[in-house]
Design a protein around this motif. Structure first.
Motif, PDB file in Angstrom:
ATOM      1  N   GLU A 432       0.844  -1.185   0.000  1.00  0.00           N
ATOM      2  CA  GLU A 432       0.000   0.000   0.000  1.00  0.00           C
ATOM      3  C   GLU A 432       0.892   1.252   0.000  1.00  0.00           C
ATOM      4  OE1 GLU A 432      -2.629  -0.418   3.339  1.00  0.00           O
ATOM      5  OE2 GLU A 432      -1.075   0.074   4.812  1.00  0.00           O
ATOM      6  N   SER A 433       1.961   1.163  -0.784  1.00  0.00           N
ATOM      7  CA  SER A 433       2.932   2.257  -0.877  1.00  0.00           C
ATOM      8  C   SER A 433       2.285   3.484  -1.491  1.00  0.00           C
ATOM      9  CB  SER A 433       4.119   1.832  -1.750  1.00  0.00           C
ATOM     10  OG  SER A 433       4.570   0.542  -1.387  1.00  0.00           O
ATOM     11  N   SER A 437       5.082   1.076  -6.012  1.00  0.00           N
ATOM     12  CA  SER A 437       5.351  -0.032  -5.097  1.00  0.00           C
ATOM     13  C   SER A 437       6.701  -0.663  -5.372  1.00  0.00           C
ATOM     14  CB  SER A 437       4.253  -1.084  -5.232  1.00  0.00           C
ATOM     15  OG  SER A 437       3.019  -0.550  -4.849  1.00  0.00           O
ATOM     16  N   PHE A 463      -1.329  -5.358  -4.924  1.00  0.00           N
ATOM     17  CA  PHE A 463      -1.098  -3.920  -4.942  1.00  0.00           C
ATOM     18  C   PHE A 463      -2.443  -3.230  -4.713  1.00  0.00           C
ATOM     19  CE2 PHE A 463       2.016  -5.941  -7.727  1.00  0.00           C
ATOM     20  CZ  PHE A 463       3.212  -5.427  -7.265  1.00  0.00           C
ATOM     21  N   CYS A 467      -1.699   2.327  -3.463  1.00  0.00           N
ATOM     22  CA  CYS A 467      -0.451   2.446  -4.213  1.00  0.00           C
ATOM     23  C   CYS A 467      -0.564   3.559  -5.248  1.00  0.00           C
ATOM     24  CB  CYS A 467      -0.134   1.127  -4.916  1.00  0.00           C
ATOM     25  SG  CYS A 467       0.116  -0.265  -3.790  1.00  0.00           S
ATOM     26  N   VAL A 478       2.489   1.933 -10.796  1.00  0.00           N
ATOM     27  CA  VAL A 478       2.585   1.139  -9.564  1.00  0.00           C
ATOM     28  C   VAL A 478       3.880   0.329  -9.591  1.00  0.00           C
ATOM     29  CG1 VAL A 478       1.517  -0.735  -8.251  1.00  0.00           C
ATOM     30  CG2 VAL A 478       0.082   1.058  -9.251  1.00  0.00           C
TER      31      VAL A 478
END
Length: 580
Positions: A432-433, A437, A463, A467, A478
């Motif tokens: 969950e960047s 990601s 993902f 993200c 992503v």
């Protein structure tokens, strides 16, 4: 193997153990199991525990302040049994130097006065936000026109940055990204401060602003020139720089090394000030598995080398080279006799050949002399005389990466950065960047974190729609394959053989893949769901974009839901793209 029970040597919970632990390590440096009782141990800055270490991706300083200091130890195990190590001020909690076959397990690293602060929105207008800062959890003072924070040991540091998290999801607020456009601060009283912004304020009452302060000078765990190092079941609740930095090491394993907030102390978001794990110029295999990264203020994982620029050919066998990034320089071990050195032509980032190192000697923190086993001839010698033409990368200091079953919570910047020619597997992770990601990076022109990738497998990851919810550097998708190649050539792609298969993407009309200067790319059997949890914000109108790529296969990918994007795939200067 002898077993040493720390308590029998006066190392007991509730006491300062800095000097006693150093003495014990020096006394029993090999074939020893060290056993700690569960409890709270304290370590504090002392003049005796300072040493000159040149840390990668870290601000330079004459010496580092050390806590547990392990030097030239072999076949040792450190069993914490849940021991909590408390630090004060800027310190390096664990330093492992020239050690072999070391296991460190079941410790907690923390600060009573944490190295990152949190605040809560109590009110806001279009141009300002009022934040409450708990004085007990985050001791602070208003000094002149800024805030300063107490981290213990009579050390105060000014505010350096702000990142906003939503109160419900505890994820970085969409689009706000890397920071708050701070103009000035006004003290309102009762530990409430008004932060004026140069841009319109987007927030909600109860949201959390992380207040980044102090400086990037120490890692929580630092390892240099170690062989077969295992870190297992370690929790880092706070640190003032990188979480775990391994440089010039061979074979490093991190299992259940977690960067998470100390919720018992009332912290909701933050763990570390900067990156989680920085792996620099290592070799062998780096394994990172079952780890949690939450609330870091930079990338959770970054594995890379250190490129240097060739400044001049002193003679046919000697090159003067320069470190080009101020946070990575002065290394004692950049090259050793027999190392294989790649010669990189910086415009196209193509490899012009390889050399063998005979010797390496520092002239200063910025420059060194590299002597070669064989003399330079012909084109290489001519290129070496061009001060901006060549860079060098030490191929002997590159590592394979196994990154599996990790949770990448909402951290500032990206998730996993890879720049290594050795095999890479990134599988079964949860992302969950807030930025990209996965960033397949590499350059010898900006960060000088070298490393073309030749074999990368990205499979079976999740993902989420968190993200790519904000823009940071190199965040074009992503998954972003985004090296710094000033003049790309389709016939000579920088990265090669990257396979992205069996992944699940939840996309709020944001691109899932961007690839630049890549050859032999496969994107297949992935499922891409349209997420309705957020409005589209990304300026692009495509799910996949390819630029200067060749031999690309896009096959058997499912799109589920109604996407608002104009294009599935956009190509620019590409060759041999197969879509099915």
């Amino acid at each position: 193997m002898r077993t040493i029970y720390a308590a029998e040597y006066g190392i007991r919970p509730g006491t300062d153990v800095t000097a006693a632990m150093r003495e014990l390590f020096l006394r029993y440096p090999a074939d020893t199991v060290y056993v700690f009782e569960k409890g709270d141990y304290f370590l504090s800055p002392t003049e005796e525990m300072r040493a000159d270490y040149r840390l990668s991706n870290t601000n330079g300083m004459p010496c580092r302040v050390l806590g547990l200091w392990m030097q030239q130890m072999e076949r040792c195990v450190f069993q914490g049994n849940g021991a909590r190590l408390w630090f004060a001020g800027q310190m390096q909690p664990i330093t492992v130097d020239h050690c072999r076959d070391i296991r460190i397990e079941n410790f907690i690293i923390d600060w009573k006065k944490p190295m990152v602060a949190e605040s809560e929105v109590v009110s806001y207008t279009e141009d300002a936000v009022d934040l409450y800062i708990d004085p007990q959890r985050y001791p602070h003072r208003f000094a002149g026109d800024t805030l300063e924070f107490d981290v213990g040991a009579d050390e105060w540091y000014p505010l350096a940055g702000m990142v906003q998290y939503d109160k419900g999801s505890r994820c970085i607020r969409r689009v706000t990204g890397a920071g708050f456009a701070l103009d000035r601060i006004e003290e309102l009283g009762n530990d409430v401060y008004r932060f004026f912004s140069r841009k319109p304020v987007d927030t909600d009452k109860g949201n959390i602003f992380v207040l980044r302060h102090n400086s990037r000078t120490h890692a929580a765990i630092f390892a240099e020139k170690c062989v077969d190092l295992v870190l297992e079941d370690i929790t880092v609740h706070s640190c003032g720089g990188l979480g775990c930095l391994a440089q010039f090491c061979h074979n490093v394993t991190c299992r259940r090394v977690n960067f998470v907030p100390d919720t018992e102390a009332g912290r909701r978001i933050t763990s570390g000030r900067d990156d989680g794990m920085q792996i620099t110029c290592c070799s062998g295999v780096v394994t990172i598995t079952e780890c949690v990264f939450n609330g870091l203020m930079d990338d959770p994982i970054n594995i890379h080398g250190c490129c240097v620029a060739v400044e001049e050919a002193v003679d046919h066998r000697t090159l003067r080279c320069r470190y080009r990034h101020e946070q990575s320089r002065g290394f004692l071990y950049w090259a050793e006799k027999g190392d294989e050195i790649a010669v990189i032509e910086r415009r196209h980032m193509s490899q012009a050949g390889t050399l063998k190192a005979a010797s390496y000697s520092l002239e200063s923190l910025d420059t060194f002399l590299l002597t070669l086993e064989e003399p330079l001839t012909g084109e290489l010698l001519a290129m070496a005389k061009d001060s901006e033409g060549l860079a060098l990368d030490n191929l002997s200091h590159t590592a394979a990466l196994i990154c599996t079953k990790n949770r990448f919570g909402s951290c500032r910047a990206r998730g996993v950065l890879v720049s290594t020619p050795k095999p890479v597997v990134i599988a079964e992770n949860y992302f969950e960047s807030s930025g990209s990601s996965i960033l397949v990076a590499g350059d010898s022109n900006y960060w000088f974190e070298s490393g073309e990738c030749n074999d990368v497998e990205i499979r079976d990851n999740v993902f989420t729609n968190q993200c790519l919810s904000a823009m940071y550097q190199f965040c074009e998708g992503v998954i972003s394959i985004c090296p710094v190649v000033p003049e790309p050539l389709v016939s000579m792609p920088y990265h090669k053989n990257i396979r992205i298969t069996g992944n699940l993407f939840d996309s709020a009309d944001t691109p899932v893949l961007y690839a630049y200067s890549c050859g032999g790319l496969t994107f297949a059997k992935n499922r891409i769901f349209k997420s309705y949890a957020a409005d589209s914000w990304y300026p692009g109108d495509w799910l996949i974009k390819l630029a200067y790529c060749r031999k690309v296969t896009l096959a058997d990918n499912e799109r589920i839901g109604k996407f608002g994007l104009k294009h599935f795939v956009v190509t620019e200067e590409c060759e041999d793209v197969t879509l099915s």
